[in-house]
Design a protein around this motif. Structure first.
Motif, PDB file in Angstrom:
ATOM      1  N   VAL B  17       0.856  -1.184   0.000  1.00  0.00           N
ATOM      2  CA  VAL B  17       0.000   0.000   0.000  1.00  0.00           C
ATOM      3  C   VAL B  17       0.894   1.237   0.000  1.00  0.00           C
ATOM      4  O   VAL B  17       1.703   1.434   0.909  1.00  0.00           O
ATOM      5  N   VAL B  18       0.772   2.070  -1.024  1.00  0.00           N
ATOM      6  CA  VAL B  18       1.600   3.268  -1.099  1.00  0.00           C
ATOM      7  C   VAL B  18       0.822   4.450  -0.525  1.00  0.00           C
ATOM      8  O   VAL B  18       1.347   5.239   0.264  1.00  0.00           O
ATOM      9  N   ILE B  19      -0.432   4.580  -0.929  1.00  0.00           N
ATOM     10  CA  ILE B  19      -1.298   5.638  -0.395  1.00  0.00           C
ATOM     11  C   ILE B  19      -2.517   4.938   0.209  1.00  0.00           C
ATOM     12  O   ILE B  19      -3.260   4.278  -0.511  1.00  0.00           O
ATOM     13  N   PRO B  20      -2.745   5.038   1.520  1.00  0.00           N
ATOM     14  CA  PRO B  20      -3.867   4.299   2.129  1.00  0.00           C
ATOM     15  C   PRO B  20      -5.235   4.855   1.700  1.00  0.00           C
ATOM     16  O   PRO B  20      -5.940   4.224   0.955  1.00  0.00           O
ATOM     17  N   ALA B  21      -5.612   6.022   2.161  1.00  0.00           N
ATOM     18  CA  ALA B  21      -6.888   6.626   1.749  1.00  0.00           C
ATOM     19  C   ALA B  21      -6.747   8.107   2.028  1.00  0.00           C
ATOM     20  O   ALA B  21      -6.844   8.552   3.172  1.00  0.00           O
ATOM     21  N   LEU B  22      -6.516   8.857   0.995  1.00  0.00           N
ATOM     22  CA  LEU B  22      -6.085  10.242   1.181  1.00  0.00           C
ATOM     23  C   LEU B  22      -7.241  11.195   0.900  1.00  0.00           C
ATOM     24  O   LEU B  22      -7.932  11.079  -0.106  1.00  0.00           O
ATOM     25  N   ASP B  23      -7.446  12.132   1.823  1.00  0.00           N
ATOM     26  CA  ASP B  23      -8.380  13.247   1.590  1.00  0.00           C
ATOM     27  C   ASP B  23      -7.551  14.511   1.615  1.00  0.00           C
ATOM     28  O   ASP B  23      -6.829  14.762   2.574  1.00  0.00           O
ATOM     29  N   LEU B  24      -7.643  15.287   0.533  1.00  0.00           N
ATOM     30  CA  LEU B  24      -6.796  16.480   0.463  1.00  0.00           C
ATOM     31  C   LEU B  24      -7.420  17.476  -0.492  1.00  0.00           C
ATOM     32  O   LEU B  24      -7.938  17.102  -1.538  1.00  0.00           O
ATOM     33  N   THR B  25      -7.388  18.769  -0.100  1.00  0.00           N
ATOM     34  CA  THR B  25      -7.866  19.809  -1.003  1.00  0.00           C
ATOM     35  C   THR B  25      -6.705  20.734  -1.316  1.00  0.00           C
ATOM     36  O   THR B  25      -5.970  21.152  -0.412  1.00  0.00           O
ATOM     37  N   ILE B  26      -6.536  21.009  -2.604  1.00  0.00           N
ATOM     38  CA  ILE B  26      -5.456  21.900  -3.011  1.00  0.00           C
ATOM     39  C   ILE B  26      -6.092  23.175  -3.552  1.00  0.00           C
ATOM     40  O   ILE B  26      -6.867  23.123  -4.512  1.00  0.00           O
ATOM     41  N   PRO B  27      -5.816  24.329  -2.906  1.00  0.00           N
ATOM     42  CA  PRO B  27      -6.511  25.574  -3.280  1.00  0.00           C
ATOM     43  C   PRO B  27      -6.086  26.060  -4.651  1.00  0.00           C
ATOM     44  O   PRO B  27      -4.990  25.763  -5.111  1.00  0.00           O
ATOM     45  N   ASP B  28      -6.985  26.807  -5.308  1.00  0.00           N
ATOM     46  CA  ASP B  28      -6.659  27.299  -6.643  1.00  0.00           C
ATOM     47  C   ASP B  28      -5.877  28.607  -6.590  1.00  0.00           C
ATOM     48  O   ASP B  28      -5.821  29.287  -5.570  1.00  0.00           O
ATOM     49  N   ARG B  29      -5.259  28.947  -7.725  1.00  0.00           N
ATOM     50  CA  ARG B  29      -4.451  30.156  -7.902  1.00  0.00           C
ATOM     51  C   ARG B  29      -3.399  30.325  -6.813  1.00  0.00           C
ATOM     52  O   ARG B  29      -3.116  31.429  -6.373  1.00  0.00           O
ATOM     53  N   GLN B  30      -2.873  29.223  -6.369  1.00  0.00           N
ATOM     54  CA  GLN B  30      -1.805  29.290  -5.380  1.00  0.00           C
ATOM     55  C   GLN B  30      -0.747  28.253  -5.748  1.00  0.00           C
ATOM     56  O   GLN B  30      -1.018  27.349  -6.536  1.00  0.00           O
ATOM     57  N   ILE B  31       0.418  28.433  -5.154  1.00  0.00           N
ATOM     58  CA  ILE B  31       1.426  27.388  -5.301  1.00  0.00           C
ATOM     59  C   ILE B  31       1.363  26.522  -4.066  1.00  0.00           C
ATOM     60  O   ILE B  31       1.553  27.006  -2.954  1.00  0.00           O
ATOM     61  N   THR B  32       1.040  25.237  -4.283  1.00  0.00           N
ATOM     62  CA  THR B  32       1.002  24.317  -3.157  1.00  0.00           C
ATOM     63  C   THR B  32       2.232  23.418  -3.250  1.00  0.00           C
ATOM     64  O   THR B  32       2.534  22.891  -4.316  1.00  0.00           O
ATOM     65  N   ALA B  33       2.953  23.305  -2.143  1.00  0.00           N
ATOM     66  CA  ALA B  33       4.108  22.401  -2.145  1.00  0.00           C
ATOM     67  C   ALA B  33       3.716  21.122  -1.441  1.00  0.00           C
ATOM     68  O   ALA B  33       3.120  21.153  -0.365  1.00  0.00           O
ATOM     69  N   LEU B  34       4.021  19.994  -2.112  1.00  0.00           N
ATOM     70  CA  LEU B  34       3.782  18.689  -1.514  1.00  0.00           C
ATOM     71  C   LEU B  34       5.149  18.205  -1.070  1.00  0.00           C
ATOM     72  O   LEU B  34       6.026  17.954  -1.889  1.00  0.00           O
ATOM     73  N   ILE B  35       5.353  18.134   0.249  1.00  0.00           N
ATOM     74  CA  ILE B  35       6.709  17.831   0.712  1.00  0.00           C
ATOM     75  C   ILE B  35       6.683  16.631   1.633  1.00  0.00           C
ATOM     76  O   ILE B  35       5.654  16.348   2.276  1.00  0.00           O
ATOM     77  N   GLY B  36       7.791  15.927   1.653  1.00  0.00           N
ATOM     78  CA  GLY B  36       7.881  14.757   2.518  1.00  0.00           C
ATOM     79  C   GLY B  36       9.188  14.053   2.254  1.00  0.00           C
ATOM     80  O   GLY B  36       9.837  14.319   1.245  1.00  0.00           O
ATOM     81  N   PRO B  37       9.574  13.157   3.148  1.00  0.00           N
ATOM     82  CA  PRO B  37      10.821  12.416   2.912  1.00  0.00           C
ATOM     83  C   PRO B  37      10.658  11.506   1.689  1.00  0.00           C
ATOM     84  O   PRO B  37       9.538  11.252   1.257  1.00  0.00           O
ATOM     85  N   SER B  38      11.792  10.999   1.154  1.00  0.00           N
ATOM     86  CA  SER B  38      11.670  10.173  -0.034  1.00  0.00           C
ATOM     87  C   SER B  38      10.951   8.877   0.332  1.00  0.00           C
ATOM     88  O   SER B  38      11.102   8.357   1.433  1.00  0.00           O
ATOM     89  N   GLY B  39      10.085   8.434  -0.594  1.00  0.00           N
ATOM     90  CA  GLY B  39       9.289   7.242  -0.329  1.00  0.00           C
ATOM     91  C   GLY B  39       8.002   7.554   0.409  1.00  0.00           C
ATOM     92  O   GLY B  39       7.282   6.643   0.814  1.00  0.00           O
TER      93      GLY B  39
END
Lengths: 552, 318, 336
Positions: B17-39
């Motif tokens: 399982v790489v992604i279990p069950a993700l809920d996420l909202t990414i706002p518009d007209r913005q720069i969203t950074a998705l950050i995390g350790p590798s893997g």
């Protein structure tokens, strides 16, 4: 998920079909050997003097050629990586010519050059030179080595280029004497590429038919391949003996191949190029290198070509080199549209084009299948093995196996004697080279290049034609050209499987020594080699054109 | 003008399982950074949004329109999602010129003059008009990434995805491109999703940061929130070095000073272990109770006891 | 050159080759279309290739029947036949060895046909069973190099002279049907003495007929013992500096049998082909290639019209002694 099932459903039958076509004949051959006669009779046949003699000869030839190619290719690889000569691309290509020359033509060239009343004696009638020593197993090893050294040279050159000079620098800095550097650092590291070279040369020598069939016959030196061909095509026939000899040859070749696969799978030292090899600039070194290369080229290219070209230009071959004995008529004969030689030329090129295209298509499917993560493991593993296996099958054995498969096991298909069997043989034989080229290219084809195309372009056809095909083009062109050249000169398969009413270039040339007009055979040989060379040059140019940018 | 909404989105390969069950909202007209350790699964999330990876279950909405819905069997191909993407290794097609790369996707849709115009515009946006007939391998890394950027904006997308887009470049070039990308996105009112493992980059470029670990959202919010109000130890440590006061309280090194400068603040005592010159300041390794602190100073500190002060309003509690 | 130009040229090249194949396959047989028959006759022939090509195209023109030929030595043809045992392809065989023909006959594989032309054949070439049609014949003899100081050999024993030391070659009976028949019949009549002496004088076994002739033409060897006559004579007529003699003590005149296989599915066409082989037209073509026509009433040397001293042979006995004599020959020549 559903998509994956469809893919598997398409791939599985294809894999099984390929397995039947590639491995099936070998199974047929081995079981024909094992179950075709009683074990005691089989053993008697196996230890019969004729079988043992040709086995001994094959092994002797293999061992001798390993030594010969090593002795030639080692200095050559060093010269082409460490001296000024490495700057000359044309020299690199010229050094590969002996391998591009069909071996039976090569061997005929040597015979005509050194035989009594040969070219040497005609040019130096008073010197009273005899070349008895050459017409011996030693001479045969020499000719084979001069034909096969390019294979060793290419592999060793890569190894030397990737040899990290720092390993020796580190030893020098720490005060290790040169001798110890050689024995404790260079040799152990280079042992892996050398072993690969030796196995490859051994397999190729064992599978070689052309040289033993011409030069070997001249000195009564039977090897396994010629024994098989003779047992199968000379009267009185010894079909059972041929089948047995075929199995023996197959077993030896497969063992050598398995050993090689082990080496490839576990490289002891990873060679990586992080530095250009140092260059020796001194004039003495350059002169010595130039001398060696010139000597090698004049022996490996000069002797056979001079001799073949003069033979093809003689009016009366008994008159030899004499004023007024020169003619172009053998060449003009080739240009006549209804001449059998021209027919052979057309047939061969037509066949070669068809076979190369099919070969390419299969190679792409096999490569893609063996790399795919979406197919079940057994499919990708099987495809991978099938793509490499034919490398271990000597041509004559494959032809023999297909003969058995189609004339006995699959006789109901009525396919034996048709062109299809020959095409299966040729496609199978040249599959590994294409698979290798295309697999490498597919591995290098960056997945993000395809991903970016999918993000920007909705039309899969456009992605295929504008992005994937152009990027794969060099590999595709290369494998097409290689398959084309190999097909157009293949001899023993043509001799055994060619259907009635058809002649190819190689069978024409070979038969012209046996039954027809040898001068015309020589002329056709010269034309064929010229065409091969042109194709290689064109391919090379096409490829450099594609990879060098057009400046605005 | 694209807000992205991921609902119960999951991805697994065979058993893993790489992604279990993700809920996420990414706002518009913005720069969203998705950050995390590798893997951590951040690239998988990006590839699922792009359509390059098919999710195992869940739903992806672009402005309330489903581009992927496992239950309804909807899965738009990447090119239909009206987005653009910039890759880590640039992924410029090696057999096409700069102009060829930029115009490839547009060629079937635009007339010749429109196409020339659009390519010129895109290249001028990244300052590469002069290099339009060069091939990718003739360009430097920075130039290649600008071409990739031009290729992305040329299709006039509403959404641009950046997959570790600047990781292959050297730090100086990276900084200048970060500014350039930020300007381009805001100027053209685009939505951008920026996958990176570099926290400096995330903090500098993003309006909104999402920290991912093991395929789950650890924390989402503005860069300052994530830096100053991390929800747990992982988030706190991920965004920079910490000086621990106890198991649940810590302070960033820049808010700790020598007591002599700020006599009014709370104090603590420590032993200077070493002092390292870093150009614009000295970094001092100081034993405080049973913790090791980093404290910067203008001059080297002699080994031995020292008194430190810190600003209590910057204390981090988690 | 631009990319487009290269592509265009490549395409043109491919088209040209395609057109060439088409032309080569269809254009040179326009006459066949005048009498379409849809039949294809498969002939395996060991004849000299230019002659068989000529015969086949003449036959195609005359009857409209298409002919597929496979050229090979007698050995190759028999091998192909064996491999195709379960799925026979050939209709007509033309071999260079009478012994091989008799062998097939004794296996009961041949079709009996009362061909009209047989009446004209030389009596020594007639097969009472009407299965083997000896439409032509070739003799074996001695091919030698014309060079100063080399005596002209007139009989087999002349090659035991010291002038021919290490310079005599014998066609390999495994590759040459005529050589096989010769060494068999010679041993029947005279034993192995000649071969033992030859071995002592350094003679060896060469390749097929053409290869041993080539060895003499290029000077590698000085003489061939037991080579076929027509090949050497046509080389002589082309001006090569070699000579050919029919030994005074006698030699083998080997009929070249044509035959129809029982398994043939085109028996009518096959019979037409046999008739054509025995026709005056083909018999004249045979003579022009320096072979002995089956209808020749006297066997003569094409170079000087002297009569050839030919052995009388009982071919069914010869078929029985074949294997034994072959292995004796190999033993004498290959083991010291």
């Amino acid at each position: 998920m559903r998509k994956r099932h469809v893919q598997t459903r398409l791939a599985a039958p294809l894999t099984i079909l390929l397995a039947i076509l590639i491995a099936g004949p070998l199974v047929a051959l081995l079981s024909q050997t094992l179950f075709g006669s009683r074990p005691s009779a089989l053993w008697q046949q196996l230890i019969a003097p004729a079988t043992l003699t040709s086995l001994r000869h094959s092994l002797l030839l293999g061992a001798g050629t390993i030594i010969g190619t090593t002795v030639i290719a080692t200095p050559l690889a060093w010269i082409m990586t460490h001296t000024r000569l490495r700057a000359y691309r044309w020299l690199h290509w010229l050094l590969l010519v002996p391998f591009m020359t069909p071996p039976y033509i090569n061997a005929m060239g040597w015979i005509y050059f050194f035989q009594p009343h040969g070219l040497v004696q005609q040019l130096l009638p008073r010197a009273d030179l005899t070349f008895k020593w050459l017409f011996s197993p030693f001479g045969m090893i020499l000719i084979m080595s001069l034909h096969l050294y390019p294979v060793a040279y290419l592999l060793l050159k890569t190894a030397l280029t990737q040899f990290n000079q720092r390993w020796l620098d580190a030893a020098t800095v720490h005060g290790v004497p040169f001798k110890r550097q050689l024995s404790k650092i260079m040799l152990p590291i280079l042992l892996v590429p050398y072993l690969a070279v030796w196995v490859l040369v051994f397999t190729k020598t064992l599978a070689e038919f052309g040289t033993p069939a011409t030069f070997g016959r001249n000195i009564h030196f039977d090897v396994l391949t010629t024994t098989i061909q003779r047992d199968l095509s000379q009267w009185p026939l010894a079909f059972k003996n041929g089948v047995l000899t075929g199995s023996v040859l197959l077993v030896i070749a497969l063992s050598a191949w398995l050993i090689q696969q082990r080496f490839l799978a576990h490289p002891v030292v990873q060679l990586t190029a992080n530095q250009a090899p140092i260059l020796y600039w001194r004039h003495g070194v350059t002169g010595w290198a130039g001398g060696f290369t010139a000597l090698l080229l004049s022996a490996a290219v000069g002797i056979p070509y001079v001799s073949i070209i003069t033979q093809s230009l003689f009016k009366q071959r008994s008159a030899g080199i004499a004023a007024g004995n020169w003619t172009f008529s053998h060449y003009l004969e080739l240009l006549r549209f209804d001449s059998p030689a021209f027919h052979a030329l057309i047939t061969t090129f037509g066949l070669a084009i068809a076979i190369s295209i099919l070969n390419l298509v299969l190679a792409v499917l096999i490569s893609a299948g063996s790399l795919s993560q979406r197919l079940p493991r057994w499919i990708s593993q099987t495809l991978k093995t099938l793509g490499a296996l034919p490398l271990a099958i000597p041509n004559v054995v494959l032809a023999l196996s297909l003969m058995i498969l189609f004339s006995q096991w699959l006789a109901f298909t009525k396919l034996y004697g048709s062109l299809l069997v020959l095409m299966i043989a040729d496609i199978t034989l040249f599959l590994p080279t294409s698979v290798q080229y295309i697999t490498t290219a597919l591995q290098e084809l960056d997945q993000s290049l395809v991903a970016s195309a999918r993000v920007f372009e909705a039309n899969p056809w456009r992605i295929l034609t504008k992005i994937i095909l152009p990027i794969l083009a060099p590999a595709l062109t290369n494998s097409f050209a290689m398959a084309f050249i190999a097909t157009s000169r293949e001899l023993v398969v043509a001799l055994l499987l060619l259907p009635s009413g058809m002649t190819t270039i190689s069978s024409f040339i070979f038969q012209s020594f046996e039954q027809g007009d040898a001068s015309q055979g020589m002329a056709l040989a010269v034309v064929t080699v010229a065409i091969t060379f042109v194709i290689i040059q064109l391919t090379g140019q096409l490829l450099t054109k594609e990879s060098t940018p057009r400046q605005a | 003008m694209v807000a992205i909404q991921l609902t119960r989105l999951s991805k697994h390969y065979q058993e893993q399982v790489v992604i279990p069950a993700l809920d996420l909202t990414i706002p518009d007209r913005q720069i969203t950074a998705l950050i995390g350790p590798s893997g951590s699964g951040k690239s998988t999330i990006l590839n699922m949004i792009a359509g390059l990876t098919v999710p195992s279950s869940g739903q992806i909405l672009f402005d309330d329109h489903p581009v992927f819905d496992q239950q309804r069997g909807t899965s738009m191909p990447p090119a239909k999602r009206h987005l653009a993407m910039v890759f880590q290794d640039f992924a410029l097609w090696p057999h096409m010129t700069v102009a060829g790369n930029v115009s490839f996707a547009l060629a079937p849709k635009l007339s010749k003059s429109e196409l020339t115009h659009r390519v010129d515009w895109a290249l001028s946006q990244v300052g590469l008009t002069d290099l339009r007939d060069r091939y990718p391998r003739e360009l430097s890394g920075g130039q290649q990434q600008r071409v990739a950027l031009a290729r992305a904006i040329a299709v006039k997308p509403k959404l641009i995805l950046f997959d570790e887009a600047l990781s292959a470049l050297d730090p100086q070039l990276r900084a200048s491109l970060q500014i350039e990308i930020s300007r381009l996105i805001h100027q053209n009112q685009l939505t951008a999703l920026f996958v990176t493992h570099d926290r400096q980059e995330a903090l500098r470029i993003a309006d909104h940061v999402v920290l991912i670990r093991d395929g789950r959202v650890v924390q989402a919010g503005s860069p300052t929130t994530l830096y100053q109000r991390p929800v747990n130890a992982f988030a706190a440590k991920f965004f920079g070095p910490l000086n621990q006061l106890d198991g649940h309280t810590a302070i960033r090194p820049e808010h700790v000073h020598l007591a002599t400068h700020h006599p009014e603040q709370p104090k603590t005592h420590g032993q200077v272990q070493s002092s390292t010159f870093l150009g614009d300041h000295f970094d001092n390794l100081i034993d405080v109770a049973d913790q090791q602190w980093h404290v910067s100073s203008a001059s080297a500190l002699p080994a031995g006891p020292v008194t430190l002060s810190f600003d209590p309003q910057y204390l981090i509690h988690y | 050159m631009s990319k487009t130009a290269v592509t265009t040229l490549t395409l043109l090249g491919a088209l040209a080759i395609g057109a060439g194949i088409y032309a080569a396959n269809y254009q040179h047989r326009p006459a066949a279309s005048s009498k379409p028959s849809g039949q294809t006759l498969t002939v395996y022939t060991a004849g000299p290739k230019p002659l068989s090509d000529k015969i086949v195209s003449g036959f195609e023109d005359q009857t409209g029947i298409k002919v597929k030929i496979f050229d090979g030595t007698t050995g190759k043809i028999l091998s192909k036949l064996k491999a195709e045992n379960q799925n026979p392809q050939a209709d007509v065989l033309v071999l260079a060895s009478m012994a091989a023909g008799v062998d097939l006959q004794s296996q009961g594989k041949l079709l009996t046909y009362d061909a009209k032309g047989v009446a004209k054949l030389n009596p020594r070439f007639k097969d009472p069973n009407h299965q083997l049609f000896n439409y032509s014949a070739s003799a074996v003899g001695i091919t030698y190099r014309k060079q100063a100081g080399l005596p002209v050999p007139e009989d087999w024993d002349d090659l035991n002279q010291s002038a021919y030391r290490n310079a005599v070659t014998i066609p390999d009976p495994k590759s040459s049907g005529s050589s096989l028949d010769f060494i068999n019949v010679y041993q029947q009549k005279h034993g192995t003495t000649l071969f033992k002496k030859l071995k002592q004088n350094g003679a060896d076994i060469g390749g097929a007929n053409k290869e041993v002739l080539d060895a003499v033409v290029t000077g590698q060897k000085k003489a061939v013992l037991g080579g076929v006559d027509y090949m050497s004579i046509s080389a002589i007529k082309k001006g090569e500096k070699i000579g050919f003699s029919y030994p005074d003590s006698g030699t083998l005149v080997n009929p070249r049998p044509a035959m129809i296989l029982k398994s043939s599915e085109h028996q009518k066409a096959a019979k037409q082909f046999i008739d054509y082989l025995l026709s005056n037209k083909v018999q004249a073509q045979i003579k022009a290639k320096y072979l002995i026509p089956g209808t020749a009433q006297k066997l003569v040397n094409p170079l000087n019209n002297d009569t050839i001293n030919a052995y009388q042979v009982d071919w069914s006995t010869a078929n029985q002694t074949l294997t034994k004599n072959l292995s004796r020959f190999n033993q004498v020549l290959t083991h010291a």
